[in-house]
Scaffold this motif. Structure first.
Motif, mmCIF file in Angstrom:
data_model
loop_
_atom_site.group_PDB
_atom_site.id
_atom_site.type_symbol
_atom_site.label_atom_id
_atom_site.label_comp_id
_atom_site.label_asym_id
_atom_site.label_seq_id
_atom_site.Cartn_x
_atom_site.Cartn_y
_atom_site.Cartn_z
ATOM 1 N N TYR A 194 60.050 103.873 33.411
ATOM 2 C CA TYR A 194 59.501 104.847 32.685
ATOM 3 C C TYR A 194 60.409 105.715 31.358
ATOM 4 C CZ TYR A 194 56.031 105.910 36.699
ATOM 5 O OH TYR A 194 54.930 105.399 37.298
ATOM 6 N N GLN A 195 59.075 105.739 29.904
ATOM 7 C CA GLN A 195 60.522 106.441 28.869
ATOM 8 C C GLN A 195 60.213 107.400 28.933
ATOM 9 O OE1 GLN A 195 62.825 105.022 24.805
ATOM 10 N NE2 GLN A 195 60.488 103.767 25.526
ATOM 11 N N GLN A 196 60.512 108.592 28.374
ATOM 12 C CA GLN A 196 59.994 109.897 28.383
ATOM 13 C C GLN A 196 58.757 110.132 28.375
ATOM 14 O OE1 GLN A 196 62.884 110.710 26.595
ATOM 15 N NE2 GLN A 196 61.653 111.827 25.229
ATOM 16 N N GLY A 197 59.106 110.009 30.034
ATOM 17 C CA GLY A 197 56.786 109.791 30.960
ATOM 18 C C GLY A 197 56.276 109.306 30.554
ATOM 19 N N LYS A 198 56.393 107.810 30.037
ATOM 20 C CA LYS A 198 55.313 107.102 29.494
ATOM 21 C C LYS A 198 56.031 105.849 30.672
ATOM 22 C CE LYS A 198 53.751 109.061 25.648
ATOM 23 N NZ LYS A 198 53.416 108.605 24.150
ATOM 24 N N ASN A 199 54.977 105.009 31.143
ATOM 25 C CA ASN A 199 55.063 103.085 31.557
ATOM 26 C C ASN A 199 55.234 102.472 30.278
ATOM 27 O OD1 ASN A 199 55.344 101.277 33.581
ATOM 28 N ND2 ASN A 199 53.212 101.129 33.713
ATOM 29 N N ILE A 200 56.585 102.051 31.185
ATOM 30 C CA ILE A 200 56.881 100.673 29.969
ATOM 31 C C ILE A 200 56.266 99.628 30.403
ATOM 32 C CG2 ILE A 200 59.008 99.230 29.153
ATOM 33 C CD1 ILE A 200 60.627 101.536 29.876
ATOM 34 N N GLU A 201 55.135 98.777 29.449
ATOM 35 C CA GLU A 201 54.891 97.840 29.824
ATOM 36 C C GLU A 201 55.897 96.242 30.795
ATOM 37 O OE1 GLU A 201 52.489 96.400 26.364
ATOM 38 O OE2 GLU A 201 51.653 97.461 26.182
ATOM 39 N N ASP A 202 54.811 96.023 31.417
ATOM 40 C CA ASP A 202 55.510 94.572 31.970
ATOM 41 C C ASP A 202 56.260 93.845 31.457
ATOM 42 O OD1 ASP A 202 54.929 96.854 34.595
ATOM 43 O OD2 ASP A 202 53.167 95.249 35.214
ATOM 44 N N VAL A 203 55.444 93.528 30.672
ATOM 45 C CA VAL A 203 55.823 92.133 29.709
ATOM 46 C C VAL A 203 57.427 92.274 29.232
ATOM 47 C CG1 VAL A 203 55.376 93.158 27.728
ATOM 48 C CG2 VAL A 203 55.035 90.499 28.231
ATOM 49 N N TYR A 204 58.415 93.494 29.120
ATOM 50 C CA TYR A 204 59.361 93.780 28.999
ATOM 51 C C TYR A 204 60.363 93.172 29.989
ATOM 52 C CZ TYR A 204 57.699 95.135 25.033
ATOM 53 O OH TYR A 204 56.474 95.212 23.398
ATOM 54 N N VAL A 205 59.801 93.418 31.488
ATOM 55 C CA VAL A 205 60.106 93.446 32.637
ATOM 56 C C VAL A 205 60.096 92.303 33.605
ATOM 57 C CG1 VAL A 205 60.394 94.532 35.332
ATOM 58 C CG2 VAL A 205 59.864 96.416 32.551
ATOM 59 N N ASN A 206 61.716 91.864 33.659
ATOM 60 C CA ASN A 206 61.289 90.613 35.293
ATOM 61 C C ASN A 206 61.821 91.396 36.460
ATOM 62 O OD1 ASN A 206 61.813 88.076 36.384
ATOM 63 N ND2 ASN A 206 63.766 87.659 34.979
ATOM 64 N N VAL A 207 61.147 90.753 37.476
ATOM 65 C CA VAL A 207 62.040 90.984 39.253
ATOM 66 C C VAL A 207 61.770 90.478 39.849
ATOM 67 C CG1 VAL A 207 60.633 92.435 40.869
ATOM 68 C CG2 VAL A 207 60.112 93.333 38.514
ATOM 69 N N THR A 208 62.487 90.159 40.907
ATOM 70 C CA THR A 208 63.431 89.552 41.426
ATOM 71 C C THR A 208 63.344 90.055 42.370
ATOM 72 O OG1 THR A 208 65.534 89.924 40.991
ATOM 73 C CG2 THR A 208 64.098 87.736 40.271
ATOM 74 N N ARG A 209 62.456 89.579 44.016
ATOM 75 C CA ARG A 209 63.076 90.186 45.326
ATOM 76 C C ARG A 209 63.251 89.140 46.343
ATOM 77 N NH1 ARG A 209 57.645 91.868 43.057
ATOM 78 N NH2 ARG A 209 57.601 94.457 43.131
ATOM 79 N N GLN A 210 64.230 90.016 47.156
ATOM 80 C CA GLN A 210 65.201 89.007 48.111
ATOM 81 C C GLN A 210 65.591 89.686 49.232
ATOM 82 O OE1 GLN A 210 68.707 86.914 46.808
ATOM 83 N NE2 GLN A 210 69.125 86.021 48.652
ATOM 84 N N ASP A 211 65.467 89.373 50.355
ATOM 85 C CA ASP A 211 65.647 90.646 51.651
ATOM 86 C C ASP A 211 65.049 92.035 51.528
ATOM 87 O OD1 ASP A 211 66.684 88.281 52.792
ATOM 88 O OD2 ASP A 211 68.616 88.917 52.137
ATOM 89 N N ASN A 212 65.801 93.122 51.156
ATOM 90 C CA ASN A 212 65.447 94.076 51.029
ATOM 91 C C ASN A 212 66.087 94.447 49.884
ATOM 92 O OD1 ASN A 212 68.017 94.036 51.657
ATOM 93 N ND2 ASN A 212 68.157 96.252 53.318
ATOM 94 N N VAL A 213 66.006 93.805 49.058
ATOM 95 C CA VAL A 213 66.949 94.141 47.396
ATOM 96 C C VAL A 213 65.912 93.750 47.013
ATOM 97 C CG1 VAL A 213 68.785 93.832 46.073
ATOM 98 C CG2 VAL A 213 68.900 94.028 48.358
ATOM 99 N N THR A 214 65.610 94.688 45.795
ATOM 100 C CA THR A 214 64.152 94.556 44.975
ATOM 101 C C THR A 214 64.998 94.411 43.155
ATOM 102 O OG1 THR A 214 62.658 95.229 45.676
ATOM 103 C CG2 THR A 214 62.662 94.722 43.546
ATOM 104 N N VAL A 215 64.894 93.562 42.360
ATOM 105 C CA VAL A 215 66.181 93.843 41.213
ATOM 106 C C VAL A 215 64.889 93.608 40.030
ATOM 107 C CG1 VAL A 215 67.768 92.979 39.453
ATOM 108 C CG2 VAL A 215 68.196 92.731 42.314
#
Length: 503
Positions: A284-305
């Motif tokens: 969130y930026q200034q209370g507004k959701n940022i689009e996922d197109v700018y985000v890269n997510v990875t998950r492993q075990d109990n860690v999310t990056v």
């Protein structure tokens, strides 16, 4: 003939340098172990002239014979018999029932005392046995012994009842031992310690339902189910990894560089740890959701990056960026981290007149106050003022005051003259670059007056005021006024006339 029935004797093994000795502690023989060493029956034969014994850790059964000279020892079970003849003139003949022992029974005459051996003991060998020995000069003697054979459990089976498990739940998994006679004990261990020893014997075998309350620590320390019914063979076991639903324990945002630089791509990394299943991250930026197109997510075990790619500008400076980590199954366990963006950018400058309010009406002798408005991060380390291309230097004697030591950058000119007219600029510099302001043109005007008599009456005078400017031709205005009026009042009226004309 004397006969005596002894108590069932079952033995544990104590290993010495050359053989196994027997002590009457455990009352079982365990299937599945093999040993080539022979037992010593001295301690047993001292009280019982002859005894049948069974070694726990091997698949051999023995008849312990008295040290007295014997003629014909016989071993008799409920189904078969083994005998050995060592009378004078007979070279030691041994016979065993082939249908019962199938070549597994042997008499070991070379031992002291001699013994009988049963190889590859099975469950069917578990019976009460009689040992009879005939002597030259004594009556035959008989001893009875009960042989009990233990069958270790073959394996353990884990059946999950509930998964995933919420914190505080229990009885989510059952461990069952398959086989085993007598019924084995089934226990749960965690981190090497017994946490649940309560097992139950059921129709399908011995089982244990895990009664330990589920906690977050179960994610790091798995459970072990162990089953055994003796202390000779290795227990059978299985490992259980408990799936406990947990919220995140920590959320942190890190920037690829600090400060961020205008127009240079940067990455902001949000890491959430401890959530099971891995947390869902939202920016969130200034209370507004940022689009996922700018985000890269990875998950492993109990860690999310989650990595947010951003090309920062000066508009992003001092804005708040928030990363929220949440487990949909535990909405109350949401965690957040927030940073304020620090974006470095080159200055933007603007030169303004602080005084007078109407710089277009400036006349000689008045004061001029200029201010350089700077927008820069970091703050400029140098600000300069220029008049007609030349740098202005602080000189109180000449009436020039330049102040750039604080965040307010000003220059003040006292009692200006027509020479102070011209183009003014300011320059601001920081680590990102230099920037000049737009040109600001200042026009300073001057007035002169001439006295002239206009008519026969001496009481009436006429003054001609001439406005002189360094940028325009002289303009002349005349007005008659009564001698009683002051020169200042006349000058003021003249200036009003000039103002009206200019408007």
């Amino acid at each position: 003939m004397k006969s005596r029935v002894s108590e069932p004797l079952l033995y544990t093994i104590k290993r010495s340098s050359h053989f196994y000795s027997l002590t009457p502690k455990v009352r079982t023989h365990v299937i599945g172990q093999v040993s080539s060493l022979m037992p010593s029956c001295d301690s047993l034969c001292q009280r019982n002239s002859l005894t049948l014994v069974q070694i726990l850790s091997c698949t051999y059964s023995y008849i312990c014979i008295s040290k007295e000279r014997l003629l014909r020892p016989q071993y008799m079970g409920p189904l078969g018999r083994l005998s050995y003849d060592q009378r004078s003139g007979v070279s030691g003949e041994s016979w065993a029932d082939p249908e019962v022992f199938e070549g597994r029974a042997h008499y070991l005459a070379h031992l002291n005392p001699p013994a009988m051996l049963i190889m590859r003991t099975t469950v069917s060998d578990a019976h009460v046995y009689r040992c009879r020995v005939d002597f030259h000069n004594s009556n035959s003697r008989v001893a009875w012994v009960r042989l009990r054979v233990i069958v270790p459990p073959s394996r353990v089976e884990i059946a999950t009842q509930v998964s995933p498990v919420m914190p505080g739940q229990r009885d989510d998994v059952v461990c069952t031992a398959v086989g085993g006679d007598p019924p084995p004990s089934v226990v749960w261990l965690q981190n090497g310690k017994v946490v649940d020893p309560n097992s139950t014997v059921g129709e399908r075998g011995t089982f244990n339902s895990l009664e330990v309350v589920a906690t977050r620590e179960d994610l790091n320390f798995p459970f072990t189910c162990k089953a055994t019914n003796n202390d000779v063979t290795a227990p059978v076991f299985a490992i259980y990894y408990r799936n406990v639903t947990c919220g995140p324990t920590n959320v942190q945002i890190e920037a690829s560089e600090s400060p961020l630089v205008e127009a240079r791509e940067a990455e902001l990394t949000c890491t959430a740890v401890g959530s099971n299943p891995p947390a869902h991250l939202t920016w969130y930026q200034q209370g507004k959701n940022i689009e996922d197109v700018y985000v890269n997510v990875t998950r492993q075990d109990n860690v999310t990056v989650s990595v947010l790619s951003l090309i920062p500008g000066r508009r992003h400076h001092d804005r708040q960026l928030l990363c929220r980590a949440e487990n949909p199954s535990l909405p109350m366990a949401t965690m957040e981290d927030m940073i304020t963006l620090n974006v470095a950018y080159r200055p933007v400058t603007r030169l303004e007149v602080g005084w007078p309010q109407r710089p277009d009406l400036m006349t000689e002798g008045s004061d001029l106050y200029l201010e350089c408005i700077v927008d820069a991060n970091p703050h400029p380390y140098k600000v300069k003022f220029f008049h007609n291309g030349e740098e202005m230097v602080h000189n109180e004697t000449a009436g020039v005051e330049v102040r750039t030591a604080t965040t307010t950058y000003t220059v003040a000119l006292q009692r200006v003259t027509r020479r102070n007219s011209g183009v003014y600029q300011c320059l601001a510099s920081n680590v990102e670059g230099d920037a000049y302001s737009a040109n600001l043109t200042i026009k300073i005007k001057s007035f002169t007056k001439h006295k002239q008599r206009l008519g026969p009456s001496e009481r009436s005078l006429s003054f001609i005021f001439t406005q002189r400017s360094s940028h325009s031709a002289d303009e002349t205005f005349s007005r008659a006024f009564n001698r009683r009026q002051t020169i200042a009042q006349a000058h003021e009226r003249c200036c009003v006339a000039v103002t009206r004309k200019s408007l």
